[in-house]
Design a protein around this motif. Structure first.
Motif, mmCIF file in Angstrom:
data_model
loop_
_atom_site.group_PDB
_atom_site.id
_atom_site.type_symbol
_atom_site.label_atom_id
_atom_site.label_comp_id
_atom_site.label_asym_id
_atom_site.label_seq_id
_atom_site.Cartn_x
_atom_site.Cartn_y
_atom_site.Cartn_z
ATOM 1 N N GLY A 156 46.313 53.012 36.617
ATOM 2 C CA GLY A 156 46.745 52.154 37.731
ATOM 3 C C GLY A 156 47.782 52.795 38.628
ATOM 4 N N GLU A 180 37.769 43.889 46.105
ATOM 5 C CA GLU A 180 38.272 42.511 46.123
ATOM 6 C C GLU A 180 39.325 42.389 45.025
ATOM 7 O OE1 GLU A 180 35.087 40.174 44.524
ATOM 8 O OE2 GLU A 180 36.284 38.350 44.415
ATOM 9 N N VAL A 182 40.702 40.359 42.381
ATOM 10 C CA VAL A 182 40.238 39.158 41.690
ATOM 11 C C VAL A 182 41.448 38.452 41.083
ATOM 12 C CG1 VAL A 182 38.674 38.258 39.932
ATOM 13 C CG2 VAL A 182 38.091 40.369 41.149
ATOM 14 N N ARG A 208 47.157 44.302 29.329
ATOM 15 C CA ARG A 208 48.121 45.391 29.490
ATOM 16 C C ARG A 208 49.418 44.876 30.068
ATOM 17 N NH1 ARG A 208 43.659 49.414 31.787
ATOM 18 N NH2 ARG A 208 42.537 49.579 29.822
ATOM 19 N N TYR A 229 50.707 49.098 38.989
ATOM 20 C CA TYR A 229 49.965 48.745 37.775
ATOM 21 C C TYR A 229 50.046 49.827 36.703
ATOM 22 C CZ TYR A 229 48.319 45.208 40.934
ATOM 23 O OH TYR A 229 48.281 44.164 41.811
ATOM 24 N N GLU A 286 36.020 47.695 35.085
ATOM 25 C CA GLU A 286 35.935 49.029 34.475
ATOM 26 C C GLU A 286 35.408 48.946 33.034
ATOM 27 O OE1 GLU A 286 39.105 51.525 36.037
ATOM 28 O OE2 GLU A 286 39.143 52.536 34.101
HETATM 29 P P1 AMP Z 1 42.284 50.203 36.237
HETATM 30 O O1 AMP Z 1 42.939 51.527 36.499
HETATM 31 O O2 AMP Z 1 40.982 50.045 36.948
HETATM 32 O O3 AMP Z 1 42.210 49.915 34.773
HETATM 33 O O4 AMP Z 1 43.242 49.063 36.862
HETATM 34 C C1 AMP Z 1 44.612 48.988 36.605
HETATM 35 C C2 AMP Z 1 45.093 47.556 36.769
HETATM 36 O O5 AMP Z 1 44.870 47.120 38.115
HETATM 37 C C3 AMP Z 1 44.359 46.552 35.916
HETATM 38 O O6 AMP Z 1 44.883 46.463 34.617
HETATM 39 C C4 AMP Z 1 44.545 45.261 36.688
HETATM 40 O O7 AMP Z 1 45.809 44.666 36.466
HETATM 41 C C5 AMP Z 1 44.516 45.733 38.121
HETATM 42 N N1 AMP Z 1 43.172 45.606 38.722
HETATM 43 C C6 AMP Z 1 42.229 46.573 38.823
HETATM 44 N N2 AMP Z 1 41.153 46.138 39.520
HETATM 45 C C7 AMP Z 1 41.415 44.867 39.880
HETATM 46 C C8 AMP Z 1 40.718 43.882 40.649
HETATM 47 N N3 AMP Z 1 39.523 44.131 41.203
HETATM 48 N N4 AMP Z 1 41.317 42.667 40.837
HETATM 49 C C9 AMP Z 1 42.534 42.410 40.308
HETATM 50 N N5 AMP Z 1 43.249 43.298 39.590
HETATM 51 C C10 AMP Z 1 42.714 44.515 39.373
#
Ligand code: AMP
Length: 337
Positions: A156, A180, A182, A208, A229, A286
């Motif tokens: 993140g 988007e 979410v 997380r 994040y 993911e």
């Molecule tokens: P990732 O690196 O894809 O695991 O994303 C890191 C963090 O970003 C996740 O743990 C979520 O808190 C947030 N996140 C990622 N994609 C979304 C999404 N489409 N909508 C809302 N929160 C998201």
């Protein structure tokens, strides 16, 4: 898949690199009566010595990528090792290098690394699985609340949130993914697919702990700070029981799609990263096709493994049991590549 350098007439050892979920993996192997090998960076040796009873043998290296050196590989092969990969293994050694240079048998399907690390392939995989995904936008049609992801960003890092295409001006760079945002609760179910039984098991669930997105909720909404994040830890979740059918269905579909797209598909642990909306729908953003660090909460088992196993079954231990069962039934080639 192939047994490569494994001698199934001899005791098999579980090997992993000292990071991420290695202590869980080693303990799980020990719980199943298997020997263990830890590949440890010199600078971390002192920390891991504190858990020295978990590693029968430690191989010290300067860099984790030294695992690819012929001398280290020969040593692992002579120990009759199966390497269990985890997030740091992929990050530090590199998917391409693992695929082309690692001769030590690895638990899992090396083909899945491409599908896991490439956002376009992930999208294809999740579409094939028929799960709901966040909408994706281009910089010119971004609409409503959007999360913007850097290419190849880890954990993140560098993500940011904008409202529509106007707020994106001046911030967009080639290769970014605009999704988007979410709104809902993040839910990460951890699964284990057993090629031996054909069953997808629910191991545990986490969310997380993300800085500073989680910290912002304590500012009462008065903050101008941008959410980020970066993961600093994990928290346990137990789901409403009525959500279980959807969680199992999602897991089954992701496995089925993986078998179609990159045979033999997922082997062992994986995690589907979702946001659960207020209509109790899971939106998947993911998949991680390996053990995730959130399983470290459950080294002594989870509510779900207590129901299924009636003993302390972690994901690490489940991996060791699968390997043990495969060796004893002459089917190890189904699990390693
Ligand atoms: P990732 O690196 O894809 O695991 O994303 C890191 C963090 O970003 C996740 O743990 C979520 O808190 C947030 N996140 C990622 N994609 C979304 C999404 N489409 N909508 C809302 N929160 C998201």
């Amino acid at each position: 898949m192939t047994t490569l350098a494994l001698d199934t007439g001899k005791a098999v050892r579980i090997a992993t690199i000292a990071s991420h979920s290695s202590l869980q993996i080693l303990k799980g192997a020990k719980d199943e009566g298997l020997g263990t090998v830890l590949i440890c960076k010199k600078e971390r040796a002192k920390t891991y010595e504190r858990y020295g009873h978990l590693a029968d043998k430690t191989i010290l290296v300067d860099e984790f990528s030294d695992i690819l050196d012929q001398k280290v590989q020969d040593e692992l092969i002579s120990e009759n090792s199966v390497i269990v990969p985890h997030g740091s293994f992929v990050e530090y050694v590199g998917a391409k290098q693992i695929e082309s240079r690692l001769n030590v048998p690895m638990f899992g399907n090396k083909r899945m690394f491409d599908w896991e690390s490439d956002r376009t392939l992930q999208k294809k995989w999740l579409s094939e699985a028929g799960v709901r995904m966040p909408r994706e936008f281009t910089k010119d049609d971004a609409d409503g609340l959007c999360i913007v992801k850097l290419p190849g960003a880890k954990g993140g890092k560098g993500y940011f949130v904008v409202k529509g295409k106007d707020e994106l001006k001046g911030l967009y760079m080639e290769g970014m993914t605009i999704q988007e945002y979410v709104v809902g609760a993040t839910v990460y179910p951890h699964y284990f697919y057993s090629p031996l039984t054909g069953e997808t098991e629910l191991m545990s669930v986490d969310k997380r702990y993300e800085t500073n997105a989680d910290g912002l909720s304590r500012t009462g909404g008065g903050s101008q700070v941008e959410p980020t994040y970066v993961v600093c830890g994990n928290m346990p979740i137990v789901l409403r029981e009525s959500l279980l059918p959807r969680v199992f269905e999602m897991g089954d579909r992701v496995v089925e799609a993986s078998r179609k797209l990159f045979s033999p598909g997922i082997v062992g642990p994986f995690c589907i990263e979702t946001v659960c909306t207020d209509s109790l729908e899971f939106v998947v953003f993911e998949v991680s096709a390996r053990i995730v660090a959130g399983t470290n909460l459950y080294i002594d088992g989870s509510p779900y493994t207590a129901l299924k196993y009636g003993e302390s079954m972690s994901t690490g231990r489940r991996i060791a049991r699968e390997i043990k069962n495969a060796v004893s039934s002459g089917r190890i080639e189904m699990l390693v590549s």
